[in-house]
Motif scaffolding. Structure first.
Motif, PDB file in Angstrom:
ATOM      1  N   GLN B 109       0.820  -1.209   0.000  1.00 13.18           N
ATOM      2  CA  GLN B 109       0.000   0.000   0.000  1.00 13.18           C
ATOM      3  C   GLN B 109       0.858   1.265   0.000  1.00 13.18           C
ATOM      4  O   GLN B 109       0.520   2.253  -0.660  1.00 13.18           O
ATOM      5  N   PHE B 112       2.042   1.816  -3.404  1.00 13.52           N
ATOM      6  CA  PHE B 112       0.919   2.258  -4.238  1.00 13.52           C
ATOM      7  C   PHE B 112       0.675   3.760  -4.066  1.00 13.52           C
ATOM      8  O   PHE B 112       0.560   4.502  -5.049  1.00 13.52           O
ATOM      9  N   TRP B 113       0.635   4.210  -2.813  1.00 13.66           N
ATOM     10  CA  TRP B 113       0.300   5.619  -2.557  1.00 13.66           C
ATOM     11  C   TRP B 113       1.446   6.553  -2.936  1.00 13.66           C
ATOM     12  O   TRP B 113       1.211   7.655  -3.440  1.00 13.66           O
ATOM     13  N   LYS B 116       1.233   6.843  -6.541  1.00 13.41           N
ATOM     14  CA  LYS B 116       0.030   7.599  -6.925  1.00 13.41           C
ATOM     15  C   LYS B 116       0.269   9.110  -6.825  1.00 13.41           C
ATOM     16  O   LYS B 116      -0.152   9.876  -7.678  1.00 13.41           O
ATOM     17  N   PHE B 117       0.967   9.508  -5.769  1.00 15.12           N
ATOM     18  CA  PHE B 117       1.256  10.934  -5.601  1.00 15.12           C
ATOM     19  C   PHE B 117       2.594  11.328  -6.248  1.00 15.12           C
ATOM     20  O   PHE B 117       3.080  12.430  -6.024  1.00 15.12           O
ATOM     21  N   LYS B 137       1.168  15.715   2.606  1.00 10.17           N
ATOM     22  CA  LYS B 137       0.779  14.589   1.740  1.00 10.17           C
ATOM     23  C   LYS B 137       1.001  13.270   2.479  1.00 10.17           C
ATOM     24  O   LYS B 137       0.165  12.360   2.424  1.00 10.17           O
ATOM     25  N   ILE B 141      -1.620  10.302   3.401  1.00 11.49           N
ATOM     26  CA  ILE B 141      -1.408   8.887   3.048  1.00 11.49           C
ATOM     27  C   ILE B 141      -1.531   8.011   4.297  1.00 11.49           C
ATOM     28  O   ILE B 141      -2.150   6.948   4.266  1.00 11.49           O
ATOM     29  N   LEU B 145      -3.990   4.824   4.260  1.00  8.86           N
ATOM     30  CA  LEU B 145      -3.126   3.705   3.867  1.00  8.86           C
ATOM     31  C   LEU B 145      -3.757   2.331   4.088  1.00  8.86           C
ATOM     32  O   LEU B 145      -3.583   1.415   3.285  1.00  8.86           O
ATOM     33  N   ASP B 147      -6.697   1.437   3.846  1.00  7.35           N
ATOM     34  CA  ASP B 147      -7.881   1.225   3.037  1.00  7.35           C
ATOM     35  C   ASP B 147      -9.163   1.218   3.878  1.00  7.35           C
ATOM     36  O   ASP B 147      -9.949   0.258   3.861  1.00  7.35           O
ATOM     37  N   GLU B 171      -9.319  13.419  -3.771  1.00  6.73           N
ATOM     38  CA  GLU B 171      -9.263  12.075  -3.185  1.00  6.73           C
ATOM     39  C   GLU B 171     -10.559  11.742  -2.449  1.00  6.73           C
ATOM     40  O   GLU B 171     -11.050  10.630  -2.495  1.00  6.73           O
TER      41      GLU B 171
END
Lengths: 437, 309
Positions: B109, B112-113, B116-117, B137, B141, B145, B147, B171
């Motif tokens: 994760q 992924f984040w 993504k950013f 930021k 996250i 994170l 989910d 978001e």
């Protein structure tokens, strides 16, 4: 539990990666070794030659001590038993600095008394003791055994040497052993202060940088506090173990590099051929190890050191956590730290007091008061308890542990209520209100 | 998804929350509004089990909320921060693990984040090496994170720079599209109108209003209309006569005007159009609904005035 361990792991990681922690890990043992070096090389009266009178009523030693003459000692024998007062005051004995009493039961009870007018250094004590012990070994082998001297040395029991002040022979306690306890107690206090402050700063920092609310949305305040105490305590333990290892290693090096004359010349000669045995003799001959292993009940000392260390740390960390979590600003915390530091200093003074006045009523009380118990009881333990007196140690430890539990509960209440309060002035009534909630 | 039932909380004999009742439905964004000191943060802390309520219950997915449910919640507190000396990666991993994620999932994760950013390079940087905006930021996250199915954001736009506000707003919208539930407390009324489905207004610990944004605005409308036209202003005013009250007029230049007015008596928008149609060329006409900031002020102000008296 899993979350507590996660928090503890983070705390340990943070300590281990902090420069001050690493510096302390290296500088601490070096300072201790430096002090030990000064202690070992300067304690006791300095003399080029010591006049020794060996009182051997039954002529067990046959008027000889060591085949090789040791320039440090000038030795005379007397085949009579002289009591302490006579030796202390009679004019004809005034030239002797040291007296060794060898009574007829020495072969059975292994007790030898050495008395002094001015206290000799560890080096002189060990050397004289070594000569006496070697001579007795020869006698024992000759009289009672068919073994070789080497075989006998491998199995023999060590002699017990009691060091007494000629002018105060009834003072049965050796101050030296008291100082060992004091050093152990002071180490506890030093670690409590050092890691207690770490706890306080850690809690206050989490509060001031506002991460605490993020954390509290995942864990409860008591989990967070437990994790911190556990993690910082474990970091303190790692620090202590490293200190122990480095100091032991340093002592071994000190012994070889700076004090080779502690070794008997004969032992050095034998060393090459008798590696295994001589390694043991080596260890037994180290002044520091001798001090602890022979004069102190080492196994007890280590066990109770650990227990007092843990209980003392938990007890004091409760206070540091209370302050850290309840301050409104960082400067607020400083003024509340001063009383705790004063109490910790008082604990060291109490240990010092215990060395000189071990039997006073105040000493007894100081041993039960949780604030001073770790140092006082370490000194008391190094002196040893008389038969049936060990309950005092257990009672002191019990009181300290119960107090630690009670104060940790109070600390967790204050922590829970105080950790999310900002900008207030810390006052005692406010703390009491938080405890009640 | 989340039901607040009769929540009350006092501190030092002062009521912070009194009998608060509302629900957040699955997949909606609910705005929790109120002036400073209204009790919003206390309520959010109670939902996150950081502090205890004196009375009432929090239900999560129909059941009384347990501490295990916290793993399904992402909480961004108003007072937020990070460990300054920890690296971004280690910090995110630590916070995700505290939320109950496995090490493997957490690492996935995080990657992924960060991707993504577009901040993959920051993983090894310490927080103190980052600018404030960058740290913000990372803070966001850390909140999402694991989910979570419910996001609780306390003043998510305060302290964030405009770029990050836009990023967070996007978001939030994306989370809503994915069917997640979001509870936001904010002073930023533009954001409330832009992203919230419903709002709850509390003041001094009491709940004043609850409803959809459209309904709340509709309920607080004052019969105000805005009509824009091209032509002569005097002819327009004369045509209105006494049936209307002009509140405000704006000269747009080149003979164009916009006028805000209220109807008098039983007059309707049709009557207005009939009256002016022959006099000026109408460009647009619409009913003016109050903004959420006006609804907010209207609700909070009277109470203050009464107190002042």
């Amino acid at each position: 539990m899993n979350k507590i361990l996660l928090i503890a792991k983070r705390e340990i990681w943070e300590r281990l990666t902090t420069r001050s922690y690493i510096s302390l890990m290296i500088i601490g043992p070096l300072v201790v070794l430096g002090l030990l070096y000064i202690f070992l090389s300067s304690t006791g009266a300095k003399k080029q030659s010591w006049e020794v009178l060996i009182m051997d009523e039954t002529e067990l030693f046959e008027n000889k001590l060591n085949p090789k003459k040791d320039p440090l000692f000038s030795i005379d024998f007397i085949n009579a038993y002289i009591d302490y007062d006579e030796f202390a005051n009679d004019k004809k004995f005034q030239k002797y600095d040291l007296a060794v009493w060898v009574n007829e039961r020495v072969l059975k009870n292994k007790n030898v008394i050495i008395s002094y007018r001015s206290k000799p250094s560890e080096l002189v004590q060990r050397r004289l003791a070594h000569h006496v012990e070697r001579r007795l070994e020869e006698i024992l082998v000759k009289e009672f055994s068919s073994m070789s001297l080497k075989e006998f040395r491998a199995i023999k029991q060590p002699l017990q040497f009691s060091l007494k002040d000629t002018y105060d022979p009834r003072d049965k306690r050796s101050e030296t052993s008291g100082w060992v306890g004091f050093v152990f107690g002071s180490i506890i206090i030093f670690f409590i202060l050092s890691f207690g402050m770490t706890m306080l700063r850690g809690v206050a920092k989490e509060k001031s940088n506002r991460i605490v609310e993020v954390l509290l949305s995942s864990v409860s305040p008591s989990q967070l506090l437990s994790g911190k105490i556990l993690g910082i305590g474990f970091a303190a333990f790692i620090q202590f173990v490293v200190w122990g290892v480095l100091i032991s290693l340093g002592l071994w090096i000190l012994r070889i590099v700076f004090f080779p004359d502690l070794l008997d010349p004969a032992m050095v000669a034998n060393q090459l051929g008798e590696q295994a045995n001589e390694v043991n003799s080596f260890a037994q001959q180290s002044p520091f190890v001798e001090l602890i292993y022979k004069q102190i009940q080492y196994s007890n000392m280590l066990v109770f050191f650990s227990l007092f260390f843990i209980a003392g740390y938990l007890f004091y960390s409760a206070f540091f956590a209370m302050i850290g979590s309840s301050v409104g600003s960082e400067s607020d915390g400083q003024q509340f730290v001063i009383p705790i530091v004063m109490i910790l200093l008082l604990a060291i003074v109490a240990g010092y007091y215990e060395i000189y006045y071990p039997d006073s009523l105040l000493s007894e009380w100081l041993g039960y008061i949780p604030f001073t118990a770790p140092t006082v009881m370490m000194v008391e333990l190094s002196y040893g308890f008389s038969n049936g007196g060990a309950w005092k140690l257990y009672l002191s430890l019990f009181i300290l542990m119960i107090s630690a539990i009670v104060f940790l509960i109070l600390a967790s209440r204050i922590y829970r209520n105080g950790i999310l309060q900002f900008g207030h002035r810390l006052k005692l009534p406010l703390l009491l209100r938080w405890i009640k909630k | 998804m989340l039901t607040i039932e009769e929540i009350s909380k006092s501190y030092r004999r002062q009521k912070i929350l009194h009998d608060i009742n509302f629900s957040v439905k699955e997949g909606e964004i609910l705005g929790l509004l109120g002036p400073n000191g209204a009790g919003k943060t206390s309520l959010m802390r109670i939902i996150n089990q950081i502090i205890d309520q004196d009375r009432g219950h929090i239900l999560f997915k129909g059941k009384v909320m347990r501490s295990a449910d916290l793993a399904e919640i992402g909480y961004l507190p108003e007072e937020r921060g990070l460990y300054k000396t920890m690296s971004v990666h280690r910090q995110l991993l630590y916070l995700a693990r505290l939320r109950g994620m496995s090490k493997k999932d957490a690492k996935q994760q995080i990657n992924f984040w960060l991707e993504k950013f577009s901040i993959e390079d920051w993983g090894k940087k310490r927080i103190e090496e980052l600018s404030k905006g960058m740290a913000q930021k990372i803070q966001f996250i850390a909140t999402v994170l694991h989910d979570p199915s419910l996001l609780i954001l306390d003043e998510p736009f305060s302290g964030f720079d405009p770029v990050n506000i836009e990023l967070i707003r996007d978001e939030i919208k994306r989370f809503k599209k994915e069917g997640r539930t979001i509870l936001i407390s904010t002073h930023n009324m533009n954001s409330v109108e832009a992203i919230c489905d419903r709002a709850v207004l509390i003041n001094q610990g009491e709940m004043l209003l609850e409803g959809s944004i459209t309904n709340l605005r509709d309920q607080h409308k004052e019969g105000l209309y805005e009509i824009c036209f091209e032509g002569n202003m005097i002819s327009f005013a004369n045509a209105l006569w006494v049936g209307y009250e002009i509140i405000e007029k704006i000269d747009k230049g080149e003979n164009q005007f916009c006028v805000r007015l209220k109807m008098r008596k039983e007059n309707s928008i049709n009557d207005l159009l009939n009256a002016v149609m022959g006099q000026v060329k109408i460009l647009s006409v619409h009913e003016v609904l109050p903004g959420m900031d006006e609804v907010f002020v209207q609700q909070v102000q009277p109470k203050k005035e009464v107190e002042d008296e």
